[in-house]
Design a protein around this motif. Structure first.
Motif, mmCIF file in Angstrom:
data_model
loop_
_atom_site.group_PDB
_atom_site.id
_atom_site.type_symbol
_atom_site.label_atom_id
_atom_site.label_comp_id
_atom_site.label_asym_id
_atom_site.label_seq_id
_atom_site.Cartn_x
_atom_site.Cartn_y
_atom_site.Cartn_z
ATOM 1 N N VAL A 189 0.836 -1.198 0.000
ATOM 2 C CA VAL A 189 0.000 0.000 0.000
ATOM 3 C C VAL A 189 0.873 1.251 0.000
ATOM 4 C CG1 VAL A 189 -1.665 1.363 1.348
ATOM 5 C CG2 VAL A 189 -1.949 -1.113 1.149
ATOM 6 N N VAL A 190 0.559 2.168 -0.913
ATOM 7 C CA VAL A 190 1.234 3.470 -0.971
ATOM 8 C C VAL A 190 0.304 4.488 -0.327
ATOM 9 C CG1 VAL A 190 2.141 5.264 -2.502
ATOM 10 C CG2 VAL A 190 2.428 2.833 -3.087
ATOM 11 N N PRO A 191 0.796 5.326 0.596
ATOM 12 C CA PRO A 191 -0.083 6.308 1.234
ATOM 13 C C PRO A 191 -0.805 7.153 0.180
ATOM 14 C CG PRO A 191 2.036 6.267 2.342
ATOM 15 C CD PRO A 191 2.176 5.393 1.130
ATOM 16 N N PRO A 192 -2.131 7.205 0.205
ATOM 17 C CA PRO A 192 -2.874 7.926 -0.835
ATOM 18 C C PRO A 192 -2.822 9.444 -0.677
ATOM 19 C CG PRO A 192 -4.386 7.000 0.766
ATOM 20 C CD PRO A 192 -3.028 6.508 1.142
ATOM 21 N N THR A 193 -2.460 9.929 0.514
ATOM 22 C CA THR A 193 -2.330 11.366 0.766
ATOM 23 C C THR A 193 -1.120 11.582 1.677
ATOM 24 O OG1 THR A 193 -3.750 11.283 2.727
ATOM 25 C CG2 THR A 193 -4.840 11.745 0.628
ATOM 26 N N PRO A 194 -0.557 12.794 1.724
ATOM 27 C CA PRO A 194 0.614 13.039 2.580
ATOM 28 C C PRO A 194 0.327 12.828 4.058
ATOM 29 C CG PRO A 194 0.338 14.799 0.972
ATOM 30 C CD PRO A 194 -0.892 13.964 0.894
ATOM 31 N N GLU A 195 -0.928 13.070 4.483
ATOM 32 C CA GLU A 195 -1.267 12.849 5.894
ATOM 33 C C GLU A 195 -2.719 12.413 6.002
ATOM 34 O OE1 GLU A 195 -0.354 16.614 7.605
ATOM 35 O OE2 GLU A 195 -2.258 17.505 7.013
ATOM 36 N N GLY A 196 -3.068 11.883 7.164
ATOM 37 C CA GLY A 196 -4.421 11.385 7.384
ATOM 38 C C GLY A 196 -4.409 10.364 8.505
ATOM 39 N N VAL A 197 -5.446 9.554 8.568
ATOM 40 C CA VAL A 197 -5.585 8.535 9.615
ATOM 41 C C VAL A 197 -5.624 7.156 8.975
ATOM 42 C CG1 VAL A 197 -7.066 7.628 11.450
ATOM 43 C CG2 VAL A 197 -6.795 10.103 11.186
ATOM 44 N N LEU A 198 -4.799 6.235 9.502
ATOM 45 C CA LEU A 198 -4.861 4.820 9.104
ATOM 46 C C LEU A 198 -5.561 4.065 10.219
ATOM 47 C CD1 LEU A 198 -2.065 2.643 7.561
ATOM 48 C CD2 LEU A 198 -3.386 1.792 9.491
ATOM 49 N N ILE A 199 -6.546 3.287 9.847
ATOM 50 C CA ILE A 199 -7.278 2.510 10.860
ATOM 51 C C ILE A 199 -7.564 1.134 10.279
ATOM 52 C CG2 ILE A 199 -9.623 3.220 10.186
ATOM 53 C CD1 ILE A 199 -10.079 3.657 13.270
ATOM 54 N N ALA A 200 -7.460 0.100 11.097
ATOM 55 C CA ALA A 200 -7.645 -1.250 10.572
ATOM 56 C C ALA A 200 -8.094 -2.200 11.670
ATOM 57 C CB ALA A 200 -6.355 -1.761 9.940
ATOM 58 N N ASN A 201 -8.770 -3.241 11.246
ATOM 59 C CA ASN A 201 -9.122 -4.360 12.116
ATOM 60 C C ASN A 201 -8.299 -5.552 11.642
ATOM 61 O OD1 ASN A 201 -10.429 -6.104 13.901
ATOM 62 N ND2 ASN A 201 -12.091 -6.521 12.468
ATOM 63 N N PRO A 202 -7.056 -5.717 12.162
ATOM 64 C CA PRO A 202 -6.178 -6.767 11.643
ATOM 65 C C PRO A 202 -6.737 -8.159 11.922
ATOM 66 C CG PRO A 202 -4.965 -5.165 12.975
ATOM 67 C CD PRO A 202 -6.415 -4.929 13.217
ATOM 68 N N PRO A 203 -6.374 -9.137 11.092
ATOM 69 C CA PRO A 203 -6.852 -10.507 11.301
ATOM 70 C C PRO A 203 -6.346 -11.091 12.619
ATOM 71 C CG PRO A 203 -5.144 -10.441 9.625
ATOM 72 C CD PRO A 203 -5.509 -9.021 9.917
ATOM 73 N N TYR A 204 -7.165 -11.947 13.206
ATOM 74 C CA TYR A 204 -6.786 -12.566 14.484
ATOM 75 C C TYR A 204 -7.042 -14.065 14.469
ATOM 76 C CZ TYR A 204 -11.738 -11.316 15.011
ATOM 77 O OH TYR A 204 -13.080 -11.126 14.787
ATOM 78 N N GLY A 205 -6.891 -14.668 13.261
ATOM 79 C CA GLY A 205 -6.948 -16.126 13.179
ATOM 80 C C GLY A 205 -8.245 -16.689 12.659
ATOM 81 N N VAL A 206 -9.179 -15.841 12.218
ATOM 82 C CA VAL A 206 -10.425 -16.341 11.638
ATOM 83 C C VAL A 206 -10.317 -16.348 10.117
ATOM 84 C CG1 VAL A 206 -12.909 -15.980 11.412
ATOM 85 C CG2 VAL A 206 -11.797 -15.597 13.612
ATOM 86 N N ARG A 207 -9.917 -15.200 9.545
ATOM 87 C CA ARG A 207 -9.782 -15.126 8.093
ATOM 88 C C ARG A 207 -8.433 -15.645 7.613
ATOM 89 N NH1 ARG A 207 -10.315 -10.496 4.285
ATOM 90 N NH2 ARG A 207 -9.794 -9.038 5.943
#
Length: 326
Positions: free
Chosen positions: A291-309
């Motif tokens: 992933v390349v940052p789409p803008t110079p600044e902003g917020v990254l937020i994610a629900n990382p996998p924990y063994g289900v997917r």
């Protein structure tokens, strides 16, 4: 007429729910673990169901008292005038939750409350409503503490995190009100670029798009209060029209989502399309470390996998190190 209500929510989001209810003109607000008590008229109840992004259910208190056994619970439920709240032709269910409850069986307590409701209807109209535990028209909730009970009518019906938007989901989807709470806790504000590089079925993106466009989360679904006898259709339609007229036209909101799973990207696209929000978001099929940052600044937020997917613990441990470096 003022009533007492209790709004349930995911634990940890009580302060956010309290702030929401204050903005909706609720009174006597009392946060506690797992929810917030408040007072207001039925318009406040309608507004809370329509506007709250954090609440799971809005419950209307119809009775409370002391108890020490099932018979006292029965008497407490029997003295409530249930026929004033809903019709005998409407099926119902009872859900009982106990904290430090002295009773041996919550199932038996549930049965006694059901009996009380049915007996009260028999006395009033000569027949009783049916029970439906899957898709009831009316839901009753009982909360049993060590000495006190509280009885509620559920004004929400289906839980409020079911916005009526998302049609498809992947394994381990994030609930919408939890996603909205995480977005608010992150400090993200509408107008700020947002990137979710593990978008799954698109829950963060859907919630962020609705916030950005000022779309009331309940504007596309029905509610339990519409089936109660005191329902004021005119007042509700007025509130709903106000909310719908406030929503902004759908344009790109600098919301970016991607996922390494092409199926997840397709599901996100499908959900955003069906919600009418696809134009607000840019989606891509990309593995996280590419992933390349789409803008110079902003917020990254994610629900990382924990063994289900994704895989087993060993695979995940390696992936987390890779993601952290990126």
């Amino acid at each position: 007429m003022h009533h007492q209500f209790f709004a349930t929510c995911p634990r940890g989001l009580e302060a956010l729910l309290e702030a929401e209810l204050k903005s909706l003109n609720a009174r006597q607000i009392q946060p506690t673990d797992g929810g917030v008590g408040f007072a207001g008229d039925m318009l406040v109840c309608y507004r809370a169901n329509l506007e709250s992004r954090i609440a799971t259910r809005i419950l209307l208190q119809v009775g409370k008292g002391k108890y020490s056994n099932e018979d006292e619970l029965y008497q407490g439920a029997y003295k409530i005038d249930w026929p004033q709240w809903f019709d005998v032709k409407q099926d119902f269910m009872v859900k009982v939750t106990g904290v430090k409850c002295p009773l041996k069986s919550l199932e038996f307590a549930t049965l006694r409350i059901k009996d009380a409701v049915c007996d009260r209807f028999r006395e009033a109209v000569g027949s009783r409503p049916y029970i439906d535990t899957r898709e009831p028209q009316v839901r009753l909730h009982a909360y049993l503490a060590a000495e006190d009970y509280q009885l509620y009518l559920d004004t929400s019906g289906q839980p409020l995190y079911q916005r009526g938007l998302r049609r498809a989901s992947i394994e381990a989807p994030l609930r919408e009100n939890l996603a909205a709470g995480i977005l608010k806790l992150s400090g993200w504000q509408p107008g700020t670029p947002l990137l979710d590089p593990m978008c799954g079925s698109g829950t963060f993106l859907l919630e962020a798009a609705m916030m950005s466009l000022d779309i009331a989360p309940g504007s596309g679904r029905g509610f339990g209060f519409e089936r109660l006898k005191n329902f004021n259709s005119g007042a509700w339609q007025s509130l709903l029209k106000q909310a719908q007229s406030r929503a902004k036209p759908v344009t790109f909101q600098r919301l970016y989502g991607s996922d390494m799973d092409l199926r997840a990207v397709r599901i996100s696209r499908q959900n955003l399309q069906e919600a009418g929000l696809l134009e607000a978001v840019q989606l891509a099929h990309t593995e996280f470390t590419a992933v390349v940052p789409p803008t110079p600044e902003g917020v990254l937020i994610a629900n990382p996998p924990y063994g289900v997917r994704i895989g087993e613990d060993e695979d995940l441990a390696a992936l987390y190190q890779k993601w952290a470096k990126h």
